[in-house]
Design a protein around this motif. Structure first.
Motif, PDB file in Angstrom:
ATOM      1  N   VAL A   1       1.100   5.826  -7.755  1.00  0.00           N
ATOM      2  CA  VAL A   1       0.040   6.799  -8.070  1.00  0.00           C
ATOM      3  C   VAL A   1       0.618   8.166  -8.420  1.00  0.00           C
ATOM      4  O   VAL A   1       0.235   8.754  -9.441  1.00  0.00           O
ATOM      5  CB  VAL A   1      -0.991   6.872  -6.923  1.00  0.00           C
ATOM      6  CG1 VAL A   1      -1.965   8.017  -7.134  1.00  0.00           C
ATOM      7  CG2 VAL A   1      -1.734   5.562  -6.791  1.00  0.00           C
TER       8      VAL A   1
ATOM      9  N   THR B   1       0.315   9.866 -12.162  1.00  0.00           N
ATOM     10  CA  THR B   1      -0.274  11.203 -12.267  1.00  0.00           C
ATOM     11  C   THR B   1       0.663  12.148 -12.996  1.00  0.00           C
ATOM     12  O   THR B   1       0.243  12.896 -13.885  1.00  0.00           O
ATOM     13  CB  THR B   1      -0.598  11.750 -10.866  1.00  0.00           C
ATOM     14  OG1 THR B   1      -1.466  10.836 -10.202  1.00  0.00           O
ATOM     15  CG2 THR B   1      -1.266  13.107 -10.950  1.00  0.00           C
TER      16      THR B   1
ATOM     17  N   ALA C   1       0.835  -1.204   0.000  1.00  0.00           N
ATOM     18  CA  ALA C   1       0.000   0.000   0.000  1.00  0.00           C
ATOM     19  C   ALA C   1       0.867   1.250   0.000  1.00  0.00           C
ATOM     20  O   ALA C   1       0.567   2.222  -0.702  1.00  0.00           O
ATOM     21  CB  ALA C   1      -0.933   0.003   1.207  1.00  0.00           C
TER      22      ALA C   1
ATOM     23  N   THR D   1       2.379   1.598  -3.483  1.00  0.00           N
ATOM     24  CA  THR D   1       1.347   1.972  -4.459  1.00  0.00           C
ATOM     25  C   THR D   1       0.953   3.434  -4.325  1.00  0.00           C
ATOM     26  O   THR D   1       0.966   4.186  -5.301  1.00  0.00           O
ATOM     27  CB  THR D   1       0.100   1.080  -4.282  1.00  0.00           C
ATOM     28  OG1 THR D   1       0.482  -0.275  -4.478  1.00  0.00           O
ATOM     29  CG2 THR D   1      -0.978   1.457  -5.272  1.00  0.00           C
ATOM     30  N   PHE D   2       0.584   3.850  -3.122  1.00  0.00           N
ATOM     31  CA  PHE D   2       0.072   5.206  -2.935  1.00  0.00           C
ATOM     32  C   PHE D   2       1.175   6.233  -2.751  1.00  0.00           C
ATOM     33  O   PHE D   2       0.930   7.431  -2.856  1.00  0.00           O
ATOM     34  CB  PHE D   2      -0.889   5.245  -1.749  1.00  0.00           C
ATOM     35  CG  PHE D   2      -2.139   4.450  -2.009  1.00  0.00           C
ATOM     36  CD1 PHE D   2      -3.040   4.843  -2.966  1.00  0.00           C
ATOM     37  CD2 PHE D   2      -2.384   3.283  -1.303  1.00  0.00           C
ATOM     38  CE1 PHE D   2      -4.183   4.112  -3.214  1.00  0.00           C
ATOM     39  CE2 PHE D   2      -3.524   2.545  -1.548  1.00  0.00           C
ATOM     40  CZ  PHE D   2      -4.426   2.953  -2.502  1.00  0.00           C
ATOM     41  N   GLY D   3       2.395   5.782  -2.483  1.00  0.00           N
ATOM     42  CA  GLY D   3       3.499   6.715  -2.299  1.00  0.00           C
ATOM     43  C   GLY D   3       4.370   6.898  -3.529  1.00  0.00           C
ATOM     44  O   GLY D   3       5.010   7.931  -3.683  1.00  0.00           O
TER      45      GLY D   3
END
Length: 81
Positions: free
Chosen positions: A46, A50, A38, A41-43
């Motif tokens: 994503v 973007t 997680a 993925t989010f650090g």
């Protein structure tokens, strides 16, 4: 609320504990095999995606308004009719 504001608010201890734990997650967080995907993925993934899509579409979209007249000109023309 009543006329005099003398109501008592009942608090559920389970909800209060959950709110406290949610607000203090930094005290109990550990980097483990379960949290690593997680975080990656989010650090990393994503933000990288973007940035890629933002740079790939930069200056390729025309954001100008489609009308030829300004809103003030259109309003003045409509009012004079």
């Amino acid at each position: 609320m009543g006329a005099h504001g003398h109501e008592t608010l009942l608090k559920d201890p389970a909800i209060e504990e959950w709110v406290w734990m949610r607000n203090n997650t930094h005290r109990y967080f550990k980097f483990t095999r379960r949290t690593a995907p997680a975080l990656v993925t989010f650090g990393l993934v994503v933000p990288a995606l973007t940035f890629y899509f933002a740079s790939a579409t930069q200056d390729k979209v025309d954001l100008k308004p489609m009308v030829k007249k300004s809103w003030a000109e259109a309003y003045a023309e409509k009012k004079s009719e």
